[in-house]
Structures are given as structure tokens and as C-alpha cells.
Motif scaffolding. Structure first.
Motif, PDB file in Angstrom:
ATOM      1  N   VAL A 194      53.325  66.578  29.966  1.00 51.19           N
ATOM      2  CA  VAL A 194      52.803  67.291  28.805  1.00 51.19           C
ATOM      3  C   VAL A 194      53.946  67.473  27.812  1.00 51.19           C
ATOM      4  O   VAL A 194      55.085  67.739  28.200  1.00 51.19           O
ATOM      5  N   ALA A 195      53.649  67.279  26.536  1.00 47.56           N
ATOM      6  CA  ALA A 195      54.645  67.422  25.476  1.00 47.56           C
ATOM      7  C   ALA A 195      54.492  68.788  24.825  1.00 47.56           C
ATOM      8  O   ALA A 195      53.391  69.174  24.422  1.00 47.56           O
ATOM      9  N   ILE A 196      55.606  69.525  24.722  1.00 49.86           N
ATOM     10  CA  ILE A 196      55.591  70.800  24.012  1.00 49.86           C
ATOM     11  C   ILE A 196      56.698  70.788  22.962  1.00 49.86           C
ATOM     12  O   ILE A 196      57.555  69.902  22.950  1.00 49.86           O
ATOM     13  N   GLY A 197      56.667  71.771  22.091  1.00 52.09           N
ATOM     14  CA  GLY A 197      57.629  71.856  20.999  1.00 52.09           C
ATOM     15  C   GLY A 197      56.997  72.527  19.809  1.00 52.09           C
ATOM     16  O   GLY A 197      56.117  73.378  19.955  1.00 52.09           O
ATOM     17  N   PHE A 198      57.423  72.140  18.608  1.00 51.01           N
ATOM     18  CA  PHE A 198      56.927  72.738  17.376  1.00 51.01           C
ATOM     19  C   PHE A 198      56.186  71.706  16.534  1.00 51.01           C
ATOM     20  O   PHE A 198      56.639  70.571  16.401  1.00 51.01           O
ATOM     21  N   LEU A 250      57.926  79.672  21.748  1.00 50.24           N
ATOM     22  CA  LEU A 250      58.153  78.483  22.567  1.00 50.24           C
ATOM     23  C   LEU A 250      58.637  78.874  23.965  1.00 50.24           C
ATOM     24  O   LEU A 250      58.186  78.317  24.967  1.00 50.24           O
ATOM     25  N   ILE A 251      59.559  79.834  24.044  1.00 49.22           N
ATOM     26  CA  ILE A 251      60.053  80.289  25.339  1.00 49.22           C
ATOM     27  C   ILE A 251      58.897  80.844  26.171  1.00 49.22           C
ATOM     28  O   ILE A 251      58.785  80.573  27.379  1.00 49.22           O
ATOM     29  N   GLU A 252      58.005  81.611  25.543  1.00 47.75           N
ATOM     30  CA  GLU A 252      56.839  82.144  26.255  1.00 47.75           C
ATOM     31  C   GLU A 252      55.945  81.007  26.759  1.00 47.75           C
ATOM     32  O   GLU A 252      55.416  81.057  27.877  1.00 47.75           O
ATOM     33  N   LYS A 253      55.783  79.977  25.947  1.00 47.91           N
ATOM     34  CA  LYS A 253      54.958  78.830  26.364  1.00 47.91           C
ATOM     35  C   LYS A 253      55.621  78.089  27.523  1.00 47.91           C
ATOM     36  O   LYS A 253      54.939  77.635  28.461  1.00 47.91           O
ATOM     37  N   ILE A 302      60.248  68.428  25.835  1.00 46.41           N
ATOM     38  CA  ILE A 302      60.399  69.373  24.730  1.00 46.41           C
ATOM     39  C   ILE A 302      60.918  68.629  23.508  1.00 46.41           C
ATOM     40  O   ILE A 302      62.011  68.055  23.538  1.00 46.41           O
ATOM     41  N   THR A 303      60.118  68.626  22.456  1.00 48.16           N
ATOM     42  CA  THR A 303      60.500  68.003  21.186  1.00 48.16           C
ATOM     43  C   THR A 303      60.576  69.101  20.137  1.00 48.16           C
ATOM     44  O   THR A 303      59.558  69.609  19.671  1.00 48.16           O
ATOM     45  N   LEU A 304      61.786  69.480  19.776  1.00 48.82           N
ATOM     46  CA  LEU A 304      61.973  70.584  18.842  1.00 48.82           C
ATOM     47  C   LEU A 304      61.695  70.171  17.402  1.00 48.82           C
ATOM     48  O   LEU A 304      61.394  71.025  16.564  1.00 48.82           O
ATOM     49  N   ASN A 305      61.787  68.871  17.118  1.00 51.27           N
ATOM     50  CA  ASN A 305      61.634  68.407  15.734  1.00 51.27           C
ATOM     51  C   ASN A 305      60.793  67.132  15.697  1.00 51.27           C
ATOM     52  O   ASN A 305      61.291  66.051  15.365  1.00 51.27           O
ATOM     53  N   PRO A 306      59.496  67.224  16.054  1.00 51.34           N
ATOM     54  CA  PRO A 306      58.646  66.022  16.103  1.00 51.34           C
ATOM     55  C   PRO A 306      58.417  65.431  14.719  1.00 51.34           C
ATOM     56  O   PRO A 306      58.765  66.035  13.694  1.00 51.34           O
ATOM     57  N   GLY A 322      66.285  64.744  21.619  1.00 55.64           N
ATOM     58  CA  GLY A 322      66.044  64.632  20.183  1.00 55.64           C
ATOM     59  C   GLY A 322      66.870  65.590  19.355  1.00 55.64           C
ATOM     60  O   GLY A 322      67.632  66.419  19.863  1.00 55.64           O
ATOM     61  N   SER A 323      66.715  65.464  18.052  1.00 54.07           N
ATOM     62  CA  SER A 323      67.487  66.267  17.110  1.00 54.07           C
ATOM     63  C   SER A 323      66.987  67.699  17.050  1.00 54.07           C
ATOM     64  O   SER A 323      65.857  68.002  17.443  1.00 54.07           O
TER      65      SER A 323
END
Length: 313
Positions: free
Chosen positions: A55-59, A119-122, A5-9, A137-138
């Protein structure tokens, strides 16, 4: 499967100079490289090198977000991001001939409550108790700590294993959820215990046990070319691990993320703490030879693995 999980890619842009930075004047780069960035994405790249399933997820936001996804697709790396308004950030690293590097990191877009719920649903798609989640990450600007706690709670409630790479207050919040592994740096550990940094293995072990008492199930402390220390609630021996001879950094970043990738991949494969520690250090030291967030090949990782020495502290 390992879900990062990358919240700030970010788009990581690495510019190499053939001269020392000339402040207040024009500087021409000898090389300019773009790579998908953000700690979780780098972890996924490391797992991919090691042959793991991730798999990478996030925003991801705007044109920059599309570029990040396109770069990952071209690398044959699985991703499943939530698209948001605004632009994903660009981080710039300037490397001088002696290996010194200067970084400029943008803040990234703000995340709405609606986007967070998406994101929670994903995440629910991947909530299988056999899966491992890596949160690193940040945080995006003005991201609420309550949201971060909900994210971790969602993972642990589903019975999934959790790895956290964070610092400061974010790390302290994460420890309450008893993560299966945390990976602070030497300096992040010093901040946690409120003491000056030291690479003395016995002192590091003593400090690391405070993280176990705070909730962590296992801890890896990365100390750059001084090696790493591993402790676990489920193993009475503390380990100090390094490659011999020591490998100096090549002005690199992301070696800690590469180690996290190796830790996650080792947990997925059921390795014991000894093999996990050796693979984590081998991956980190192999990547330390390379510029920026460039990933070492599996062949290079194995070459370093053969030089790794493990000691009981």
C-alpha cells in the motif's frame, strides 16, 4: 505487507518526440503518457507486478493529487494518502529518438506540521512488526530533517523492517537508524564516500562497506547496465550481479525504484541474499528496456531472471 511512503508524489508526464528538441521553436510530440509518480509510488507499482502485497501512503494535494489517486485505483494499486492543501507536482520527461531524455521536476507543495502529524497517525495503522516500510524519494519543500528522523524512528521503534532509497544528507540521516536495506546509485555512493564514481566491483564493494559501518544492515548499489553490487552485515560474501548479455537502457527512469520494489518483495517472501539480488537485477533490467516509468510484466522479469549471472567479489 509492504508500506511505501512517498512524501512528494507527482504526475509523471512522458512526452516522446520523433525529432531532436528544437529549442526556442514549437515541438510536437509523437506520444504523451501520464502515470502516477514519485519514487515510493513506483516501488509500489513494482511490488504489484511481482504479486506482492503493498500500500502506498504519503501526501496528495489538490486536483493533481486526486488524479494520482485515480490513476492508482485504475491500476488496482492500494493507496492511503493524506490529503493536503496545494497541488501535487507534475514531472515532465521529454524523450528524443536516440533515447536521450530531458526532465523537468516541479517542487511540490509545502507540508504543514499538522499534515505531518496526520501522516504519523496514519502510519500507526500499519505498525505491525511483520510489515516492511520503504521510504524513498525527495522531500517536499522546507520539509524539516527532524520530521524525517521522526518518521524513521516511528518505523524502527515498532520493530518494522525499513528500506531507504535516498541521497546526500538525507541518506546520512537515515543510516543512523540502521535501515535493513539502502539502495544508492553509483553516483550517490561516490558522493557518500567523497570520491569519483567508478563501476569497478571491488572498489564499489570497499566503498559500500563504509555504509555498513555507518549503520546500514545491507546495501544494493545500482550501476545501470554495469550491474549491481550487494553487501550485507549478515553475509560474509559480497555479490556482483548482472544480466548476460548486458541490457542497455531505453532512456528509462524508475529502474532503481523497480529494484527497490523487488528487494522489498524478496524480503517479505524470506528470500536469501542470492535470490533477492537476482530478482532485484532482473526487475531493474527488465524495466530498463521500457520507456519512462513503465513497469515490465512478470513474464518479462522472469525472462531476464534466467539470464542473470551472480559472482562473488
Amino acid at each position: 505487507m509492504i508500506i511505501t511512503i512517498t512524501l512528494n508524489p507527482a504526475i509523471d508526464r512522458r512526452m516522446r518526440l520523433d525529432h531532436v528538441i528544437n529549442l526556442n521553436h514549437l515541438n510536437r510530440t509523437a506520444e504523451s503518457v501520464r502515470e502516477p509518480g514519485g519514487k515510493g509510488i513506483t516501488v509500489t507499482r513494482a511490488i504489484n507486478v511481482l504479486g506482492g502485497d503493498s500500500v502506498a501512503i504519503g501526501f496528495c494535494g489538490g486536483q493533481n493529487g486526486r488524479i494520482i489517486k485515480d490513476m492508482m485505483t485504475s491500476m488496482n494499486i492500494m493507496h492511503d494518502f493524506v490529503d493536503v492543501a496545494g497541488q501535487s507536482r507534475v514531472n515532465i520527461q521529454i524523450i528524443e529518438p536516440d533515447g536521450q531524455h530531458t526532465e523537468f521536476n516541479e517542487p511540490g507543495p509545502q507540508i504543514s506540521d499538522h499534515d505531518f502529524l496526520r501522516l504519523i497517525e496514519k502510519m500507526e495503522t500499519y505498525l505491525d512488526d511483520k510489515n516492511i516500510f520503504v521510504v524513498s524519494g525527495s522531500l517536499p519543500p522546507k520539509f524539516q530533517m527532524a520530521q524525517y528522523r521522526k518518521l524513521l524512528k516511528t518505523v524502527k521503534k515498532a520493530g518494522c523492517r525499513l528500506i531507504v532509497d535516498a541521497a546526500g544528507d538525507v541518506l546520512r540521516e537515515a543510516l543512523a537508524f540502521e535501515p535493513d536495506f539502502v539502495k544508492p546509485s553509483l553516483f550517490e555512493l561516490a558522493e557518500f564516500v567523497g570520491e569519483e564514481p567508478t563501476a569497478d566491483p571491488e572498489t564499489v564493494v570497499a566503498r559500500t562497506r563504509q555504509m555498513l559501518e555507518a549503520g546500514a544492515q545491507a546495501v544494493c548499489v545500482s550501476m545501470a547496465h554495469e550491474g549491481s553490487v550487494f553487501v550485507s552485515k549478515h553475509h560474509h560474501e559480497a555479490l556482483y550481479v548482472n544480466s548476460e548479455p548486458k541490457i542497455e537502457d531505453c532512456g528509462s527512469i524508475g529502474t532503481g525504484d523497480a529494484m527497490v520494489g523487488a528487494i522489498a518483495n524478496s524480503l517479505a517472501k524470506g528470500f536469501d541474499i542470492y535470490e533477492l539480488a537476482k530478482y532485484a537485477v532482473a526487475m531493474g533490467r527488465a524495466c530498463a528496456r521500457l520507456p519512462g516509468t513503465e513497469m515490465a510484466s512478470l513474464k518479462k522479469v522472469y525472462e531476464v531472471y534466467e539470464t542473470v549471472k551472480l559472482y562473488v567479489v
